[in-house]
Design a protein around this motif. Structure first.
Motif, short mmCIF file in Angstrom:
data_model
loop_
_atom_site.label_atom_id
_atom_site.label_comp_id
_atom_site.label_asym_id
_atom_site.label_seq_id
_atom_site.Cartn_x
_atom_site.Cartn_y
_atom_site.Cartn_z
N UNK A 165 0.83 -1.21 0.00
CA UNK A 165 0.00 0.00 0.00
C UNK A 165 0.86 1.27 0.00
N UNK A 166 0.50 2.21 -0.87
CA UNK A 166 1.15 3.53 -0.93
C UNK A 166 0.07 4.59 -0.78
N UNK A 167 0.38 5.74 -0.15
CA UNK A 167 -0.56 6.86 -0.20
C UNK A 167 -0.71 7.32 -1.66
N UNK A 168 -1.90 7.78 -2.02
CA UNK A 168 -2.12 8.27 -3.39
C UNK A 168 -1.12 9.37 -3.74
N UNK A 169 -0.76 10.19 -2.74
CA UNK A 169 0.18 11.29 -2.99
C UNK A 169 1.57 10.77 -3.37
N UNK A 170 1.84 9.49 -3.04
CA UNK A 170 3.14 8.88 -3.36
C UNK A 170 3.03 7.99 -4.61
N UNK A 171 2.14 8.37 -5.52
CA UNK A 171 1.88 7.55 -6.71
C UNK A 171 3.13 7.25 -7.51
N UNK A 172 4.06 8.18 -7.57
CA UNK A 172 5.29 7.96 -8.34
C UNK A 172 6.04 6.75 -7.77
N UNK A 173 6.14 6.70 -6.43
CA UNK A 173 6.84 5.56 -5.80
C UNK A 173 6.15 4.24 -6.14
N UNK A 174 4.81 4.28 -6.16
CA UNK A 174 4.04 3.06 -6.46
C UNK A 174 4.30 2.62 -7.90
N UNK A 175 4.30 3.57 -8.85
CA UNK A 175 4.60 3.23 -10.26
C UNK A 175 6.01 2.64 -10.37
N UNK A 176 6.98 3.28 -9.68
CA UNK A 176 8.36 2.80 -9.76
C UNK A 176 8.46 1.37 -9.22
N UNK A 177 7.74 1.12 -8.12
CA UNK A 177 7.77 -0.21 -7.50
C UNK A 177 7.18 -1.26 -8.46
N UNK A 178 6.05 -0.93 -9.09
CA UNK A 178 5.44 -1.88 -10.02
C UNK A 178 6.37 -2.14 -11.21
N UNK A 224 7.36 -6.37 -7.07
CA UNK A 224 6.09 -6.59 -6.36
C UNK A 224 5.64 -8.03 -6.48
N UNK A 225 4.93 -8.49 -5.43
CA UNK A 225 4.33 -9.83 -5.45
C UNK A 225 2.86 -9.64 -5.11
N UNK A 226 2.02 -9.52 -6.12
CA UNK A 226 0.60 -9.32 -5.85
C UNK A 226 0.19 -7.89 -6.06
N UNK A 227 -0.86 -7.49 -5.36
CA UNK A 227 -1.51 -6.22 -5.68
C UNK A 227 -0.82 -5.01 -5.07
N UNK A 228 -0.85 -3.90 -5.80
CA UNK A 228 -0.42 -2.61 -5.25
C UNK A 228 -1.66 -1.73 -5.15
N UNK A 229 -1.88 -1.18 -3.95
CA UNK A 229 -3.04 -0.30 -3.73
C UNK A 229 -2.58 1.10 -3.38
N UNK A 230 -3.38 2.09 -3.78
CA UNK A 230 -3.14 3.49 -3.42
C UNK A 230 -4.27 3.91 -2.48
N UNK A 231 -3.93 4.62 -1.41
CA UNK A 231 -5.00 5.10 -0.52
C UNK A 231 -4.99 6.63 -0.51
N UNK A 232 -6.17 7.23 -0.70
CA UNK A 232 -6.26 8.68 -0.53
C UNK A 232 -5.72 9.04 0.84
N UNK A 233 -4.96 10.13 0.93
CA UNK A 233 -4.12 10.39 2.10
C UNK A 233 -4.79 10.31 3.45
N UNK A 234 -6.03 10.79 3.52
CA UNK A 234 -6.64 10.84 4.85
C UNK A 234 -6.83 9.45 5.44
N UNK A 235 -6.84 8.38 4.59
CA UNK A 235 -6.98 7.01 5.10
C UNK A 235 -5.66 6.37 5.41
N UNK A 236 -4.56 6.98 5.00
CA UNK A 236 -3.29 6.26 5.09
C UNK A 236 -2.67 6.40 6.47
#
Ligand SMILES: NC(=O)c1ccc[n+]([C@@H]2O[C@H](COP(=O)([O-])OP(=O)(O)OC[C@H]3O[C@@H](n4cnc5c(N)ncnc54)[C@H](OP(=O)(O)O)[C@@H]3O)[C@@H](O)[C@H]2O)c1
Length: 320
Positions: free
Chosen positions: A290-303, A308-320
């Motif tokens: 899980x990455x905060x949505x604001x850290x989308x670049x990190x999530x793209x780089x990781x994918x 990665x092994x399995x799903x990558x999710x983004x959470x809108x910041x207030x939930x993270x």
């Protein structure tokens, strides 16, 4: 609202996070507040400019999320504010609010949390149509999955195993190999130099979401066997000589999930079938990253890094 967006195609550095206009719903739409947004390989293709993306200024990526209905269009029936929902084919999902046409909304059963729904949604529905519409294996068949520990690969492997099919596959690391074995695969090849020597043309079906491996897939499918080609995670496929395919009486099947989700009825039937594998405990997805949505670049780089092994999710910041 806040969103992850971009104004030009390119590498992950084009991604920006900031304020954009809230969506306005039509009479037949739901306004959904996502808890978890799915990141998929197609989002990488879209960011690079290699795949269809909704025209929008700025571009907002993402087609999959699970969350809660916060507003309902006048003509919508059978939905209430507070209902929990999954969608896998609605644009502009990398945001704090998404307008979802009611036919694209999948109501979640009580036992499926929004986190689980987003973890298995698009990749699970993909695995389901690959297995049950394209491959159509019967109990006892032998199949091979390239990248078996990827998001689609893990779910596909477990669905096929539950259907009585013998599953083999390939991975890049020992950790991924152990995971695939734990999830029920019979034989998992570690891709080190010379690994292909152990493979023979014995597979009824080869599932290829890697692309660059297509020639190998045809080589290890048996006579009258099938290759299910569904993506390019490892690069574009080489050109194939159909005379060679004919010479082996083989079939190449291809498909895009969206052609199998063309009505509300189809979305509901297919997700019910997927959720049933989960309720029976025969498909157990691994924990998402899980990455905060604001850290989308990190999530793209990781994918894109292939770690990665399995799903990558983004959470809108207030939930993270
Ligand atoms: N047709 C459709 O409707 C549809 C829908 C969803 C997804 N897809 C496609 O399905 C594929 C998998 O998506 P995903 O979400 O599961 O992505 P993912 O989680 O990143 O999995 C991709 C897997 O590909 C493997 N891989 C990458 N390069 C490779 C190479 N050169 N040789 C062999 N294996 C390689 C990686 O495994 P290793 O670490 O073991 O290399 C990785 O686990 C993508 O191509 C995606 O576009 C298609």
């Amino acid at each position: 609202m806040k969103a992850l967006f971009f104004t030009e195609f390119g590498n992950s550095s084009v991604l920006k996070y900031g304020e954009v206009a809230d969506p306005k719903i039509s009479q037949s739409e739901l306004l959904v507040k996502p808890d978890y947004i799915g990141l998929n390989f197609a989002d990488i293709y879209r960011r690079r400019g290699n795949y269809h993306i909704e025209q929008h200024d700025p571009y907002i990526n993402g087609y999959e999320a699970a969350g809660t209905v916060v507003e309902i269009g006048n003509q919508v029936k059978n939905w209430q504010v507070g209902d929990r929902v999954l969608f896998v084919d609605v644009p502009l999902a990398n945001a704090e609010l998404v307008a979802v046409p009611v036919d694209n909304a999948i109501k979640l059963p009580a036992k499926i949390s929004t986190k689980l729904a987003a973890t298995i949604g698009l990749q699970g529905l993909t695995a389901d149509f690959l297995a049950h519409d394209l491959a159509l294996n019967k109990s006892g068949d032998q199949v091979f999955i390239h990248g078996i520990s990827g998001g689609v690969g893990q779910l596909l492997s477990q669905i096929l195993t539950a259907d009585g099919i013998q599953v083999s596959g390939s991975v890049s690391t020992e950790t991924k190999q152990q995971l695939a074995m734990k999830q029920g695969a019979d034989h998992v090849y570690l891709r080190k130099p010379g690994w292909q020597r152990g493979l023979k043309a014995t597979f009824d079906t080869v599932f290829d979401g890697v692309g660059s491996t297509l020639q190998l897939s045809l080589k290890i499918a048996k006579r009258k066997g099938k290759v299910v080609f569904f993506g390019m995670a490892g690069g574009n496929p080489p050109r194939i000589d159909l005379l060679d395919v004919l010479g082996q009486s083989q079939t190449i099947a291809t498909g895009d999930l969206w052609d199998y989700l063309t009505s509300a009825q189809e979305r509901n039937q297919r997700s019910t079938r997927l959720f049933d594998y989960i309720s029976r405990g025969v498909v157990q997805p691994s924990e998402p990253t899980i990455f905060p949505l604001s850290q989308g670049k990190r999530a793209h780089d990781f994918l894109e890094s292939g770690q990665s092994m399995g799903k990558i999710l983004l959470v809108p910041n207030e939930n993270s």
